[in-house]
Design a protein around this motif. Structure first.
Motif, mmCIF file in Angstrom:
data_model
loop_
_atom_site.group_PDB
_atom_site.id
_atom_site.type_symbol
_atom_site.label_atom_id
_atom_site.label_comp_id
_atom_site.label_asym_id
_atom_site.label_seq_id
_atom_site.Cartn_x
_atom_site.Cartn_y
_atom_site.Cartn_z
ATOM 1 N N ARG A 280 -47.754 -11.148 -21.220
ATOM 2 C CA ARG A 280 -47.118 -10.506 -22.298
ATOM 3 C C ARG A 280 -45.572 -10.164 -21.931
ATOM 4 O O ARG A 280 -44.718 -9.755 -22.954
ATOM 5 C CB ARG A 280 -47.694 -9.245 -22.502
ATOM 6 C CG ARG A 280 -49.346 -9.369 -23.005
ATOM 7 C CD ARG A 280 -50.135 -8.447 -23.350
ATOM 8 N NE ARG A 280 -50.530 -7.819 -22.145
ATOM 9 C CZ ARG A 280 -50.905 -6.660 -21.721
ATOM 10 N NH1 ARG A 280 -51.275 -5.826 -22.863
ATOM 11 N NH2 ARG A 280 -51.263 -5.945 -20.554
ATOM 12 N N ALA A 281 -45.066 -10.182 -20.608
ATOM 13 C CA ALA A 281 -43.878 -9.689 -20.203
ATOM 14 C C ALA A 281 -42.789 -10.860 -20.399
ATOM 15 O O ALA A 281 -41.697 -10.612 -20.324
ATOM 16 C CB ALA A 281 -43.768 -9.161 -19.021
ATOM 17 N N ARG A 282 -43.218 -12.018 -20.635
ATOM 18 C CA ARG A 282 -42.354 -13.239 -20.618
ATOM 19 C C ARG A 282 -41.347 -13.069 -21.505
ATOM 20 O O ARG A 282 -39.987 -13.197 -21.096
ATOM 21 C CB ARG A 282 -43.045 -14.352 -20.948
ATOM 22 C CG ARG A 282 -42.268 -15.710 -20.841
ATOM 23 C CD ARG A 282 -42.953 -16.949 -20.918
ATOM 24 N NE ARG A 282 -44.163 -17.245 -20.164
ATOM 25 C CZ ARG A 282 -43.865 -17.350 -18.954
ATOM 26 N NH1 ARG A 282 -42.849 -17.469 -18.347
ATOM 27 N NH2 ARG A 282 -45.167 -17.663 -17.990
ATOM 28 N N GLN A 283 -41.334 -12.557 -22.771
ATOM 29 C CA GLN A 283 -40.514 -12.528 -23.591
ATOM 30 C C GLN A 283 -39.179 -11.494 -23.381
ATOM 31 O O GLN A 283 -37.880 -11.723 -23.244
ATOM 32 C CB GLN A 283 -40.772 -12.186 -25.063
ATOM 33 C CG GLN A 283 -39.753 -11.721 -26.311
ATOM 34 C CD GLN A 283 -40.420 -11.596 -27.516
ATOM 35 O OE1 GLN A 283 -41.362 -11.997 -27.903
ATOM 36 N NE2 GLN A 283 -39.241 -11.156 -28.400
ATOM 37 N N VAL A 284 -39.677 -10.341 -23.006
ATOM 38 C CA VAL A 284 -38.697 -9.344 -22.683
ATOM 39 C C VAL A 284 -38.048 -9.451 -21.395
ATOM 40 O O VAL A 284 -36.560 -9.252 -21.101
ATOM 41 C CB VAL A 284 -39.457 -7.915 -22.406
ATOM 42 C CG1 VAL A 284 -40.273 -7.531 -21.199
ATOM 43 C CG2 VAL A 284 -38.315 -6.804 -22.510
ATOM 44 N N LEU A 285 -38.618 -10.319 -20.387
ATOM 45 C CA LEU A 285 -37.898 -10.893 -19.152
ATOM 46 C C LEU A 285 -37.085 -12.003 -19.418
ATOM 47 O O LEU A 285 -35.846 -11.785 -18.756
ATOM 48 C CB LEU A 285 -38.953 -11.174 -18.105
ATOM 49 C CG LEU A 285 -39.747 -9.974 -17.414
ATOM 50 C CD1 LEU A 285 -41.079 -10.611 -16.610
ATOM 51 C CD2 LEU A 285 -39.066 -9.095 -16.642
ATOM 52 N N ASN A 286 -37.160 -12.854 -20.324
ATOM 53 C CA ASN A 286 -36.113 -13.754 -20.755
ATOM 54 C C ASN A 286 -34.987 -13.053 -21.347
ATOM 55 O O ASN A 286 -34.016 -13.508 -21.191
ATOM 56 C CB ASN A 286 -36.810 -14.657 -21.741
ATOM 57 C CG ASN A 286 -37.545 -15.893 -21.258
ATOM 58 O OD1 ASN A 286 -37.354 -16.283 -20.023
ATOM 59 N ND2 ASN A 286 -38.788 -16.003 -21.747
ATOM 60 N N GLU A 287 -35.152 -11.876 -22.109
ATOM 61 C CA GLU A 287 -33.849 -11.103 -22.633
ATOM 62 C C GLU A 287 -33.326 -10.518 -21.585
ATOM 63 O O GLU A 287 -32.102 -10.524 -21.994
ATOM 64 C CB GLU A 287 -34.656 -10.178 -23.911
ATOM 65 C CG GLU A 287 -35.198 -10.542 -25.204
ATOM 66 C CD GLU A 287 -35.835 -9.871 -26.117
ATOM 67 O OE1 GLU A 287 -35.629 -8.403 -25.629
ATOM 68 O OE2 GLU A 287 -36.614 -10.046 -26.773
ATOM 69 N N ALA A 288 -33.843 -10.179 -20.599
ATOM 70 C CA ALA A 288 -33.229 -9.354 -19.407
ATOM 71 C C ALA A 288 -32.302 -10.364 -18.781
ATOM 72 O O ALA A 288 -31.258 -9.947 -18.324
ATOM 73 C CB ALA A 288 -34.239 -8.614 -18.560
ATOM 74 N N LEU A 289 -32.467 -11.846 -18.794
ATOM 75 C CA LEU A 289 -31.773 -12.675 -18.171
ATOM 76 C C LEU A 289 -30.389 -12.515 -18.850
ATOM 77 O O LEU A 289 -29.449 -12.996 -17.939
ATOM 78 C CB LEU A 289 -32.326 -14.215 -18.597
ATOM 79 C CG LEU A 289 -33.637 -14.408 -17.656
ATOM 80 C CD1 LEU A 289 -34.204 -15.748 -18.502
ATOM 81 C CD2 LEU A 289 -33.465 -14.635 -16.214
#
Length: 191
Positions: free
Chosen positions: A162-171
């Motif tokens: 579930r964290a994949r999307q927000v971690l991609n945004e953090a990039l």
């Protein structure tokens, strides 16, 4: 002796002035005496902290409220000790309280230790709370980068898809990008 207890007792010895009351609280094995410190009027903060910490390590639920208050304290050393004791307390309310503190925008300056506690607990509340907190930290010029970084690292440690999307945004945020890459590498790929 637990390393956190040693650190706490050294700090509180100085804060208390090494009084007889301090010596008594450090030495007592009477959990009722420690719990009495939490409810007695006029007790100094150092005494309440020492009593709550010792009760937490003893897994006594009477420490819960005091430890949660200390987890949200402006003094980081108090927060660290409270988080340590809460993790050992084993109270089922701990994760919910830590999630509420981590996601409270009015107290975001003090969210670092609740975030770290959520990761340590690995409770169901952890991933949604860290995602919510991180999403809010991704705004331009957000001053709480340490909280954001703790969320990124924690989400990587928890490894929840579930964290994949927000971690991609953090990039897209230079101060978080390296940690986000590492966190994403720890999340299993969906099939």
């Amino acid at each position: 002796m637990d390393e956190e207890l040693r650190s706490l007792t050294e700090r509180l010895r100085q804060e208390s002035g090494a009084t007889a009351a301090y010596d008594r609280l450090v030495a007592t094995e009477d959990l009722d005496e420690l719990a009495g410190v939490l409810t007695a009027p006029g007790q100094p903060l150092w005494a309440r902290e020492l009593a709550a910490f010792r009760l937490g390590l003893a897994r006594d639920p009477r420490a819960f409220e005091s430890l949660v208050l200390l987890l949200n304290h402006r003094d980081p050393e108090r927060c660290v000790c409270a988080a340590h004791a809460l993790a050992r307390l084993g109270d089922p309310r701990t994760a919910r309280a830590a999630a509420a503190l981590a996601t409270n925008e009015l107290r975001v300056a003090y969210a670092l230790h609740p975030v770290r506690l959520l990761v340590e607990l690995r409770a169901p509340e952890a991933v949604p709370a860290l995602i919510t907190t991180l999403e809010r930290r991704l705004r331009p010029h957000d001053p709480y980068r340490r909280v954001a970084l703790a969320c990124v690292e924690g989400l990587g440690e928890l490894g929840d898809t579930r964290a994949r999307q927000v971690l991609n945004e953090a990039l897209a945020h230079p101060t978080l990008a390296e940690a986000a890459v590492r966190a994403l590498a720890r999340i299993p790929h969906q099939r």
